[in-house]
Write an enzyme that holds these catalytic residues in place. Structure first.
Site, PDB file in Angstrom:
ATOM      1  CG  HIS A 220      -2.072   0.945   1.064  1.00 33.06           C
ATOM      2  ND1 HIS A 220      -1.964   2.290   1.316  1.00 33.06           N
ATOM      3  CD2 HIS A 220      -3.330   0.720   0.644  1.00 33.06           C
ATOM      4  CE1 HIS A 220      -3.131   2.855   1.059  1.00 33.06           C
ATOM      5  NE2 HIS A 220      -3.972   1.932   0.650  1.00 33.06           N
TER       6      HIS A 220
ATOM      7  CG  ASP B 231      -8.480  -4.478  -2.771  1.00 32.54           C
ATOM      8  OD1 ASP B 231      -9.706  -4.365  -2.650  1.00 32.54           O
ATOM      9  OD2 ASP B 231      -7.746  -3.558  -3.144  1.00 32.54           O
TER      10      ASP B 231
HETATM   11  N1  CMC Z   1       3.952  -7.656  -4.849  1.00 32.78           N
HETATM   12  C1  CMC Z   1       5.293  -7.670  -5.030  1.00 32.78           C
HETATM   13  N2  CMC Z   1       6.070  -6.585  -4.924  1.00 32.78           N
HETATM   14  C2  CMC Z   1       5.472  -5.436  -4.613  1.00 32.78           C
HETATM   15  C3  CMC Z   1       4.082  -5.339  -4.394  1.00 32.78           C
HETATM   16  C4  CMC Z   1       3.316  -6.515  -4.514  1.00 32.78           C
HETATM   17  N3  CMC Z   1       2.002  -6.483  -4.318  1.00 32.78           N
HETATM   18  N4  CMC Z   1       3.753  -4.065  -4.105  1.00 32.78           N
HETATM   19  C5  CMC Z   1       4.899  -3.376  -4.143  1.00 32.78           C
HETATM   20  N5  CMC Z   1       5.942  -4.206  -4.446  1.00 32.78           N
HETATM   21  C6  CMC Z   1       7.374  -3.843  -4.523  1.00 32.78           C
HETATM   22  C7  CMC Z   1       7.649  -3.059  -5.799  1.00 32.78           C
HETATM   23  O1  CMC Z   1       8.035  -3.938  -6.847  1.00 32.78           O
HETATM   24  C8  CMC Z   1       8.782  -2.166  -5.331  1.00 32.78           C
HETATM   25  O2  CMC Z   1       9.958  -2.957  -5.261  1.00 32.78           O
HETATM   26  P1  CMC Z   1      11.422  -2.302  -5.579  1.00 32.78           P
HETATM   27  O3  CMC Z   1      11.669  -1.330  -4.461  1.00 32.78           O
HETATM   28  O4  CMC Z   1      12.349  -3.453  -5.608  1.00 32.78           O
HETATM   29  O5  CMC Z   1      11.281  -1.634  -6.917  1.00 32.78           O
HETATM   30  C9  CMC Z   1       8.413  -1.831  -3.881  1.00 32.78           C
HETATM   31  O6  CMC Z   1       7.627  -2.939  -3.452  1.00 32.78           O
HETATM   32  C10 CMC Z   1       7.615  -0.529  -3.765  1.00 32.78           C
HETATM   33  O7  CMC Z   1       6.447  -0.658  -4.578  1.00 32.78           O
HETATM   34  P2  CMC Z   1       5.774   0.488  -5.420  1.00 32.78           P
HETATM   35  O8  CMC Z   1       5.127  -0.133  -6.628  1.00 32.78           O
HETATM   36  O9  CMC Z   1       6.748   1.600  -5.623  1.00 32.78           O
HETATM   37  O10 CMC Z   1       4.676   0.974  -4.384  1.00 32.78           O
HETATM   38  P3  CMC Z   1       3.487   1.962  -4.702  1.00 32.78           P
HETATM   39  O11 CMC Z   1       3.254   2.712  -3.455  1.00 32.78           O
HETATM   40  O12 CMC Z   1       3.738   2.733  -5.944  1.00 32.78           O
HETATM   41  O13 CMC Z   1       2.263   0.975  -5.029  1.00 32.78           O
HETATM   42  C11 CMC Z   1       0.484  -0.520  -4.736  1.00 32.78           C
HETATM   43  C12 CMC Z   1       1.313   0.614  -4.102  1.00 32.78           C
HETATM   44  C13 CMC Z   1      -0.704  -0.802  -3.824  1.00 32.78           C
HETATM   45  C14 CMC Z   1      -0.052  -0.069  -6.098  1.00 32.78           C
HETATM   46  C15 CMC Z   1       1.375  -1.779  -4.881  1.00 32.78           C
HETATM   47  O14 CMC Z   1       1.800  -2.203  -3.613  1.00 32.78           O
HETATM   48  C16 CMC Z   1       0.666  -2.898  -5.620  1.00 32.78           C
HETATM   49  O15 CMC Z   1       0.711  -2.942  -6.856  1.00 32.78           O
HETATM   50  N6  CMC Z   1      -0.006  -3.830  -4.889  1.00 32.78           N
HETATM   51  C17 CMC Z   1      -0.781  -4.865  -5.548  1.00 32.78           C
HETATM   52  C18 CMC Z   1      -2.111  -4.310  -6.024  1.00 32.78           C
HETATM   53  C19 CMC Z   1      -3.069  -4.065  -4.869  1.00 32.78           C
HETATM   54  O16 CMC Z   1      -3.225  -4.913  -3.998  1.00 32.78           O
HETATM   55  N7  CMC Z   1      -3.725  -2.902  -4.889  1.00 32.78           N
HETATM   56  C20 CMC Z   1      -4.728  -2.536  -3.865  1.00 32.78           C
HETATM   57  C21 CMC Z   1      -4.263  -1.389  -3.024  1.00 32.78           C
HETATM   58  S1  CMC Z   1      -5.239  -1.126  -1.553  1.00 32.78           S
HETATM   59  C22 CMC Z   1      -6.829  -0.734  -2.059  1.00 32.78           C
HETATM   60  C23 CMC Z   1      -6.941   0.365  -3.048  1.00 32.78           C
HETATM   61  O17 CMC Z   1      -6.255   1.394  -3.009  1.00 32.78           O
HETATM   62  O18 CMC Z   1      -7.787   0.241  -3.909  1.00 32.78           O
END
Ligand code: CMC
Length: 427
Positions: A304, A361
Site C-alpha cells: 500500500h 483487497d
Molecule cells: N507484490 C510484489 N512486490 C510489490 C508489491 C506486490 N504487491 N507491491 C509493491 N511491491 C514492490 C515493488 O516492486 C517495489 O519494489 P522495488 O523497491 O524493488 O522496486 C516496492 O515494493 C515498492 O512498490 P511500489 O510499486 O513503488 O509501491 P506503490 O506505493 O507505488 O504501489 C500498490 C502501491 C498498492 C499499487 C502496490 O503495492 C501494488 O501494486 N499492490 C498490488 C495491487 C493491490 O493490492 N492494490 C490494492 C491497493 S489497496 C486498495 C486500493 O487502493 O484500492
C-alpha cells in the site's frame, strides 16, 4: 518548531511556510514556489504531494490508523451501519435519531430508477463489464435530474448525494441481472440498504429472497470499510474532475473508472484470480512467491502506498472471514491459500524490507465470494461503498472558496523546437 522552512536553490533561497494538520502532520506550502523562483516540484505518483487540506479522513500508515471524521474504523465497523457512516462522512457528524431516520427515508425514496433508465440496460450486452455499466449509468442518472447538475443549495446537494448513494446500489444490481439474464427486481421500501441490495441481486423471478442476517451484517461491514480512504486514486480523480466545476454525477462516474484499475479497486478481482490459479495447480505457492520476488508477478492484495505496517481494514476483514465463512457454511480452499501466502510473505525479507502487508483487497474477495457475489461485481461493491467518501470530497471542493481548478505542471522531456517536414521529405 519553526513555521517556515528554507529552500536553497542555486541562485536564491526561499522560505516556504510549514502547514501543520490537526494530527501534527507537517507539509511545506509551495504555492508560491514557481511564481517566485521559476522552479516546480517533481513527484511522480504524488507520493509526497499534499493536493489539498481535508477534514474527512485521517490515516497514519506507520501506525495502521484509519479514522473517518475522527472516529476509528474499528469502532465504526463494529457499531455503525453503512447508512449512518455515509451521513457521518458527508456531513461531518454522527446523526441523531431523527436525522438518521430522515436520511434513511430519503435513500429509500430515491432507490428506484426512472423506467427510461431501466430500459437502457437492455441495450447493454450481457458480457458488458458491470464497472463500465456503472460508470455510464451514473452519468445517465443526471440526465433524469437536470435540476441537480447545478447544485445551488445544501438541499440540492442533499438530494443529489442521496440519489447517488441510493441509486448506485440499484444500478449495480440491475447490471448484474442483465449479465445473468434475469428480469430486474425493484427495490423494496421495507428493506434496509444492504438487505435491499441483496434482494435486488438474488431474488429469483418467481420467488423472494430473504437475506441471512449474517450476510447483511457482512455486507454492511464491507461497505463501511470501503467508504473512505482520503486522497487515493479514485477520490483524487473525483476531486480533480470536481475542481473544474463538473457536477457530482460526472465526478463520481470518473471515480468509478479510476477505481476499476487492478492496482486500485480492481485488486479484489485480481486477488481472486491469483488464488484461483494457485488452487487450480498452475503453480505451487512457493514457486509463485519466487516469481513475485523476481518481479515476474505481483502478490495482489499486498502493499500500500500509505500503510507501511498493517492495513486496519485487512485485519478486520480477516477476522470477519474467519467468523462469517463457517457461519455461512462455506469452507473455501482459497482462504487457506491466502493465509499460506500471507504467512510466507510476513516472514520473507523481500516483503518485510519493503513493508508490504495485506491490504483491504486481500481478504475482501474471499468474503464476497462466500456471500455469493460474482467476481465481476467485486469492484462494483467497492464503488458502492466508496460513494459516500467521493461525495464528501466533492462537497469539500465545492464549498471551498479558495479552491482552484486542479492543474499540475510537468517537466517537459520531448523534442526541442524543430521545423515541419513535408511528407515527401520524411524517411
Ligand atoms: N507484490 C510484489 N512486490 C510489490 C508489491 C506486490 N504487491 N507491491 C509493491 N511491491 C514492490 C515493488 O516492486 C517495489 O519494489 P522495488 O523497491 O524493488 O522496486 C516496492 O515494493 C515498492 O512498490 P511500489 O510499486 O513503488 O509501491 P506503490 O506505493 O507505488 O504501489 C500498490 C502501491 C498498492 C499499487 C502496490 O503495492 C501494488 O501494486 N499492490 C498490488 C495491487 C493491490 O493490492 N492494490 C490494492 C491497493 S489497496 C486498495 C486500493 O487502493 O484500492
Amino acid at each position: 518548531m519553526s513555521d517556515s522552512a528554507e529552500l536553497s536553490l542555486p541562485d536564491q533561497d526561499i522560505k516556504l511556510p510549514v502547514i501543520v494538520g490537526t494530527e501534527n502532520e507537517h507539509g511545506l506550502d509551495i504555492t508560491k514556489l514557481r511564481s517566485e523562483t521559476g522552479y516546480i516540484t517533481l513527484d511522480s505518483g504524488y507520493g509526497n504531494t499534499g493536493s489539498c487540506k481535508s477534514e474527512v479522513c485521517f490515516i497514519n500508515g506507520e501506525k495502521g490508523i484509519l479514522r473517518y471524521r475522527g472516529y476509528p474504523i474499528e469502532q465504526l465497523a463494529e457499531k455503525s451501519s453503512f447508512v449512518e457512516t455515509a451521513y457521518l462522512l458527508i456531513w461531518g457528524e454522527l446523526p441523531n435519531e431523527q436525522q438518521l431516520a430522515d436520511w434513511s427515508s430519503l435513500l429509500t425514496e430515491h432507490s428506484n430508477l426512472h423506467e427510461g433508465l431501466r430500459f437502457a440496460f437492455n441495450s447493454i450486452p450481457p458480457q458488458g463489464h458491470p464497472m463500465a455499466t456503472l460508470s455510464s449509468m451514473i452519468n445517465a442518472v443526471s440526465s433524469y435530474h437536470p435540476e441537480l447538475l447545478n447544485v445551488s443549495s445544501d438541499e440540492d446537494f442533499r438530494q443529489a448525494a442521496a440519489k447517488l448513494i441510493s441509486k448506485v446500489r440499484t444500478i449495480a444490481a440491475f447490471s448484474y441481472r442483465q449479465t445473468v439474464g434475469y428480469p430486474v427486481r425493484y427495490p423494496k421500501p421495507t428493506h434496509d440498504y444492504c438487505s435491499n441490495f441483496l434482494h435486488m441481486m438474488f431474488s429469483k423471478p418467481y420467488s423472494g429472497f430473504e437475506a441471512d442476517p449474517d450476510l447483511v451484517s457482512a455486507l454492511n461491514k464491507i461497505l463501511i470499510l470501503h467508504a473512505e480512504h482520503e486522497q487515493n486514486c479514485s477520490t483524487s480523480t473525483v476531486r480533480m474532475v470536481g475542481s473544474s466545476g463538473a457536477n457530482l454525477f460526472a465526478s463520481c462516474a470518473a471515480g468509478v473508472c479510476a477505481l476499476w484499475g487492478p492496482l486500485h479497486g480492481g485488486a479484489n478481482v485480481a486477488v481472486l484470480e491469483m488464488l484461483g490459479r494457485l488452487h487450480a495447480g498452475d503453480m505451487n505457492v512457493k514457486d509463485f512467491m519466487e516469481r513475485v520476488k523476481n518481479k515476474e508477478e505481483r502478490l495482489m492484495g499486498f502493499g500500500h502506498r500509505v500503510y507501511k505496517n498493517f492495513d486496519p481494514r485487512a485485519t478486520i476483514l480477516k477476522e470477519a472471514a474467519d467468523i462469517i465463512l463457517p457461519k455461512l457454511g462455506v469452507n473455501d480452499p482459497l482462504l487457506k491459500i491466502a493465509k499460506e501466502l500471507e504467512e510466507i510473505a510476513l516472514a520473507d525479507d523481500y516483503f518485510v524490507s519493503r513493508k508490504l502487508y495485506p491490504n483491504v483487497d486481500f481478504y475482501s474477495g474471499i468474503l464476497l465470494r462466500a456471500m455469493g457475489i460474482p467476481v465481476d461485481m467485486f469492484t462494483v461493491i467497492f464503488a458502492i461503498g466508496r460513494m459516500p467518501g467521493w461525495i464528501a470530497h466533492w462537497y469539500e471542493v465545492f464549498r471551498d472558496p479558495s479552491a482552484r481548478i486542479n492543474r499540475p505542471r510537468q517537466i517537459y522531456t520531448g523534442s526541442t523546437e524543430r521545423d515541419y517536414t513535408p511528407i515527401e521529405a520524411r524517411s
